[in-house]
Design an enzyme around this catalytic site. Structure first.
Site, PDB file in Angstrom:
ATOM      1  N   GLU A  81       1.507   2.211  -3.987  1.00 12.72           N
ATOM      2  CA  GLU A  81       1.712   1.264  -5.086  1.00 12.72           C
ATOM      3  C   GLU A  81       2.769   0.224  -4.735  1.00 12.72           C
ATOM      4  O   GLU A  81       3.936   0.577  -4.511  1.00 12.72           O
ATOM      5  CB  GLU A  81       2.159   2.014  -6.347  1.00 12.72           C
ATOM      6  N   GLU A 111       1.876   3.196 -18.313  1.00 17.82           N
ATOM      7  CA  GLU A 111       3.196   3.520 -17.769  1.00 17.82           C
ATOM      8  C   GLU A 111       4.224   2.551 -18.346  1.00 17.82           C
ATOM      9  O   GLU A 111       4.744   1.680 -17.659  1.00 17.82           O
ATOM     10  CB  GLU A 111       3.186   3.467 -16.234  1.00 17.82           C
TER      11      GLU A 111
END
Length: 269
Positions: free
Chosen positions: A143, A242
């Site tokens: 990521e 998130e």
């Protein structure tokens, strides 16, 4: 049609961690993700998933010594053995929780480090992790993370992440495309979705409002539009929520309840 997973590391902070599974299920989630579940026994976590009919769709490998400032080990030449131990532990948890994806953090670049050596180490470690994960039927996620939230982080841009995938060539190595980080570093989110989603190399998407990392119905990103783009591109993976709720988590889910009423979100109450 989009489907959303609750990130239990950030959402529902009003509850103790093991109670967040119930809260997420009661809000209509059928899937959850978290960063580091290692403070809890796998049996307790498995029971919470089973009790509330939830799927664990993502977890992070151990990040190293977080108290010492480590945010992943994959690019650090002097931490190879610790990296391998972390991957094996993550695979154990993923097996116990039937979790298909493990996010492997790159790490913070040490001061005055040779970036080429970090890159070589990163490729070697990810190739090793992907091979072990493939044997266990798991995908490895990388990521890009913005340097404002995590100064010095090795991996920042989508192009960089996809180049890593191309260099390694492992079919179970994927990009975790967090649109919050991507907006801060690069912007032009629709164009990037249209470039990368059709490749099949994006294994997971995450969202949060920009710039405050709160609910996705506030800030500078038009997520409703982007959800339509993901539908058009036939993205069939999960979208991880998130974000840090501005107030109560349940109250802040009005955006998701609206999507569900409009028939734009699957498996949401």
């Amino acid at each position: 049609m989009t489907r959303f997973a609750a990130n239990l590391s950030l959402m529902y902070p009003e509850f103790e961690f093991l109670d967040r599974f119930r809260a997420a299920a009661q809000d209509g989630f059928t899937a959850v993700e978290c960063t580091f579940p290692y403070a809890w026994d796998t049996g307790d976590l498995r029971n919470r998933l089973d009790d509330w009919g939830l799927r664990q769709v993502l977890l992070n490998a151990p990040p190293g010594d977080a108290d010492a400032g480590e945010r992943g080990l994959a690019c650090l030449p002097h931490r190879r053995e610790a990296f391998r131990d972390a991957i094996l532990r993550a695979l154990d948890y993923a097996a116990a929780l039937a979790c298909p994806r493990i996010h492997v953090m790159a790490g913070i670049c040490p001061p005055d480090a040779d970036r080429e050596r970090l890159h070589e180490t990163y490729l070697e470690n990810l190739a090793w992790a992907a091979e072990r994960a493939r044997g266990a039927g798991r995908d490895v996620m990388i990521e890009p993370i913005n340097p404002r939230d995590m100064p010095g982080y090795f991996l920042n841009r989508q192009e960089q992440a996809h180049a890593v995938l191309a260099a390694i060539g492992a079919p179970n190595l994927k990009v975790q495309m967090d649109l919050y980080h991507c907006q801060i570093v690069e912007g032009d989110l629709e164009t990037r979705l249209r470039r990368y989603i059709p490749t099949g190399n994006v294994g997971h998407v995450q969202i949060a409002g920009v710039p405050a990392r709160q609910e996705p119905d506030r800030g500078e990103v038009n997520y409703v539009h982007l959800f339509g783009v993901l539908d058009e591109l036939e993205y069939d993976g999960w979208i991880g929520c998130e974000y840090r709720p501005a107030a109560g988590t349940h109250e802040g889910l009005a955006w998701l309840r609206t999507l569900a009423r409009q028939g734009l979100a699957r498996n949401q109450a």
